[in-house]
Scaffold this active site. Structure first.
Site, PDB file in Angstrom:
ATOM      1  N   SER A  55       0.806  -1.228   0.000  1.00 48.59           N
ATOM      2  CA  SER A  55       0.000   0.000   0.000  1.00 48.59           C
ATOM      3  C   SER A  55       0.834   1.271   0.000  1.00 48.59           C
ATOM      4  O   SER A  55       0.279   2.368   0.057  1.00 48.59           O
ATOM      5  CB  SER A  55      -0.914   0.000   1.222  1.00 48.59           C
ATOM      6  OG  SER A  55      -0.164   0.171   2.394  1.00 48.59           O
TER       7      SER A  55
ATOM      8  N   THR B   7      -1.821   3.112   3.546  1.00 50.72           N
ATOM      9  CA  THR B   7      -1.089   4.393   3.591  1.00 50.72           C
ATOM     10  C   THR B   7      -0.286   4.352   4.863  1.00 50.72           C
ATOM     11  O   THR B   7      -0.595   3.571   5.767  1.00 50.72           O
ATOM     12  CB  THR B   7      -2.073   5.584   3.685  1.00 50.72           C
ATOM     13  OG1 THR B   7      -2.907   5.605   2.529  1.00 50.72           O
ATOM     14  CG2 THR B   7      -1.387   6.936   3.829  1.00 50.72           C
TER      15      THR B   7
ATOM     16  N   THR C 162       1.780   6.963   0.225  1.00 50.45           N
ATOM     17  CA  THR C 162       0.867   5.886  -0.159  1.00 50.45           C
ATOM     18  C   THR C 162       0.972   5.557  -1.648  1.00 50.45           C
ATOM     19  O   THR C 162       1.427   6.394  -2.439  1.00 50.45           O
ATOM     20  CB  THR C 162      -0.597   6.309   0.123  1.00 50.45           C
ATOM     21  OG1 THR C 162      -1.465   5.189  -0.023  1.00 50.45           O
ATOM     22  CG2 THR C 162      -1.078   7.400  -0.819  1.00 50.45           C
TER      23      THR C 162
ATOM     24  N   ARG D 279      -6.098   9.466 -10.476  1.00 53.38           N
ATOM     25  CA  ARG D 279      -6.808   9.754  -9.213  1.00 53.38           C
ATOM     26  C   ARG D 279      -5.788  10.145  -8.135  1.00 53.38           C
ATOM     27  O   ARG D 279      -4.749   9.504  -7.972  1.00 53.38           O
ATOM     28  CB  ARG D 279      -7.582   8.509  -8.778  1.00 53.38           C
ATOM     29  CG  ARG D 279      -8.332   8.653  -7.443  1.00 53.38           C
ATOM     30  CD  ARG D 279      -7.576   8.027  -6.295  1.00 53.38           C
ATOM     31  NE  ARG D 279      -8.364   7.973  -5.058  1.00 53.38           N
ATOM     32  CZ  ARG D 279      -7.854   7.665  -3.866  1.00 53.38           C
ATOM     33  NH1 ARG D 279      -6.575   7.366  -3.747  1.00 53.38           N
ATOM     34  NH2 ARG D 279      -8.617   7.641  -2.795  1.00 53.38           N
ATOM     35  N   VAL D 280      -6.102  11.187  -7.399  1.00 55.11           N
ATOM     36  CA  VAL D 280      -5.262  11.596  -6.273  1.00 55.11           C
ATOM     37  C   VAL D 280      -6.098  11.485  -5.006  1.00 55.11           C
ATOM     38  O   VAL D 280      -7.225  11.981  -4.956  1.00 55.11           O
ATOM     39  CB  VAL D 280      -4.763  13.049  -6.459  1.00 55.11           C
ATOM     40  CG1 VAL D 280      -3.979  13.505  -5.248  1.00 55.11           C
ATOM     41  CG2 VAL D 280      -3.906  13.160  -7.717  1.00 55.11           C
ATOM     42  N   GLY D 281      -5.551  10.832  -4.001  1.00 52.84           N
ATOM     43  CA  GLY D 281      -6.258  10.700  -2.727  1.00 52.84           C
ATOM     44  C   GLY D 281      -5.919  11.851  -1.791  1.00 52.84           C
ATOM     45  O   GLY D 281      -5.434  12.907  -2.205  1.00 52.84           O
TER      46      GLY D 281
ATOM     47  N   THR E 241      -5.465   7.949   7.265  1.00 56.13           N
ATOM     48  CA  THR E 241      -5.393   6.822   6.337  1.00 56.13           C
ATOM     49  C   THR E 241      -6.835   6.382   6.069  1.00 56.13           C
ATOM     50  O   THR E 241      -7.736   6.729   6.828  1.00 56.13           O
ATOM     51  CB  THR E 241      -4.603   5.634   6.934  1.00 56.13           C
ATOM     52  OG1 THR E 241      -5.181   5.299   8.200  1.00 56.13           O
ATOM     53  CG2 THR E 241      -3.142   5.979   7.145  1.00 56.13           C
ATOM     54  N   GLY E 242      -7.019   5.615   5.014  1.00 55.65           N
ATOM     55  CA  GLY E 242      -8.373   5.148   4.707  1.00 55.65           C
ATOM     56  C   GLY E 242      -8.903   5.823   3.464  1.00 55.65           C
ATOM     57  O   GLY E 242      -8.132   6.308   2.621  1.00 55.65           O
TER      58      GLY E 242
ATOM     59  N   GLY F 113      -9.671   8.222   1.048  1.00 56.35           N
ATOM     60  CA  GLY F 113      -9.152   9.579   0.935  1.00 56.35           C
ATOM     61  C   GLY F 113     -10.176  10.614   0.544  1.00 56.35           C
ATOM     62  O   GLY F 113     -10.087  11.774   0.952  1.00 56.35           O
TER      63      GLY F 113
END
Ligand code: GLY
Length: 352
Positions: free
Chosen positions: A90, A204, A222, A232-234, A255-256, A258
């Site tokens: 991850s 992450t 991450t 895609r950007v988190g 984390t998780g 985004g």
């Protein structure tokens, strides 16, 4: 006399060189205040990992802080442990790729004393994106660089472009791809398993640090959501979302999922809640509650989780998550003067 731009460049450079820049006309007072707020357990490294993964991560950063080293050197050394680990799927090298089979990495870093920050998103071919985020902070007049521009910037600073897709990650991606649809020309995998048992994961790592003088710093890194749409950007490279540091209050990381953290400015919110008097654990839980409340208002059933970790100026730490269970509560790993300990946080909803 500094112009605005040259002053900013000077401040950025100074941050990179570890020079103390006199922001206030009363530096002596600022020094006294720092001493008063430094708690007995400092320095502290807090990471968003369980004990098994957290120990080696925290050890790397703590070693630097224990010798009086720079807080950004410390948190990045911790992050690098995970970024370079091919078994972590991850973060960094070994991260699960996007929909097209390409590993795209996001990272950011924030330095408390100067409030400077740097970030990269959709960075390909560079194993330690946290180091490039730091370069953006210290060696450019920008804060966020993405894609091929970020890669060119890394190459300009001597980094080599490498293949980040491990065999394990490629096979995980291929199985997903072959299972995706009955309406394409990819035949199902021979073992016929429809889904990886873990589903689509948002792994992450956040690492937060506070040195023995009370200066804070943090990093988030991450490979993002498994099989994400390319580009895609988190939340991880977004300052205020995946990470926020306020040297007067504390630091937080997420984390998780985004997308939820971005639209609530989750880490910024967590730090603000500490600024209003909450403990780090309470502030992390408050950020989780905010995300749940927004989704409930919109009639969305919560099938995702986010986790926050936080440290305040005194070196107190906490974490909390949206989903959890008695067997698998939210965890974080802390190393301070008293040794290593695992932090167990509260959660809002029982994980099914
Ligand atoms: N929190 C990591 C991501 O959503 O990409």
């Amino acid at each position: 006399m500094f112009t605005n731009l040259s002053r900013r460049r000077f401040l950025k450079l100074a941050a990179g060189l570890g020079v103390v820049v006199p922001f206030s006309k009363k530096p002596a007072m600022a020094k006294t205040k720092r001493k008063q707020t430094a708690g007995p357990a400092l320095p502290v490294i807090l990471s968003s990992r369980n004990a098994e993964w957290g120990r080696p991560v925290n050890r790397a950063g703590y070693k630097i802080l224990a010798k009086g080293g720079d807080v950004i050197d410390a948190v990045i050394a911790s992050a690098n442990v995970v970024e370079l680990d091919p078994n972590d799927d991850s973060v960094g090298y070994g991260g699960i790729p996007n929909e097209a089979g390409t590993v795209q990495l996001d990272a950011c870093v924030m330095h408390g004393p100067t409030h400077n920050c740097g970030a990269v998103a959709c960075l390909e071919g560079i194993k330690m994106p946290s180091k490039i985020a730091r370069l953006v902070m210290e060696r450019s007049d920008h804060i966020l660089m993405v894609g091929s521009g970020a890669q060119r910037f890394a190459v300009a600073h001597g980094y080599q472009v490498e293949n980040l897709l491990t065999e394990k990650a490629r096979l995980t991606w291929l199985k997903w791809k072959e299972n995706l649809s009955q309406d394409d020309d990819w035949l199902p995998p021979k073992d016929g398993i429809y889904r990886d048992s873990k589903g689509r994961v948002h792994g992450t790592i956040n690492v937060l640090g506070i040195d023995s003088t009370g200066n804070l710093g943090g990093v988030t890194t991450t490979s993002g959501l498994w099989f994400k749409i390319p580009g895609r950007v988190g939340d991880s490279p977004i300052i205020g979302a995946g990470l926020y540091v306020d040297n007067e209050i504390g630091a937080a990381g997420a984390t998780g999922r985004g997308e939820e953290v971005i639209r609530t400015c989750g880490s910024f919110y967590t730090v603000q809640m500490m600024g209003q008097g909450m403990t780090p654990a309470q502030a992390c839980l408050a950020a989780c509650k905010k995300i749940v409340a927004i989704n409930k208002r919109n009639g969305v059933e919560i099938g995702f989780s986010d986790k926050f970790i936080a440290v305040n100026k005194k070196g107190e730490v906490g974490c909390a998550a949206i989903l959890g269970s008695k067997k698998k509560p939210p965890l974080a790993a802390c190393r301070d003067k008293n040794g290593f300990r695992e932090i167990v946080g509260q959660y809002l909803i029982e994980r099914k």
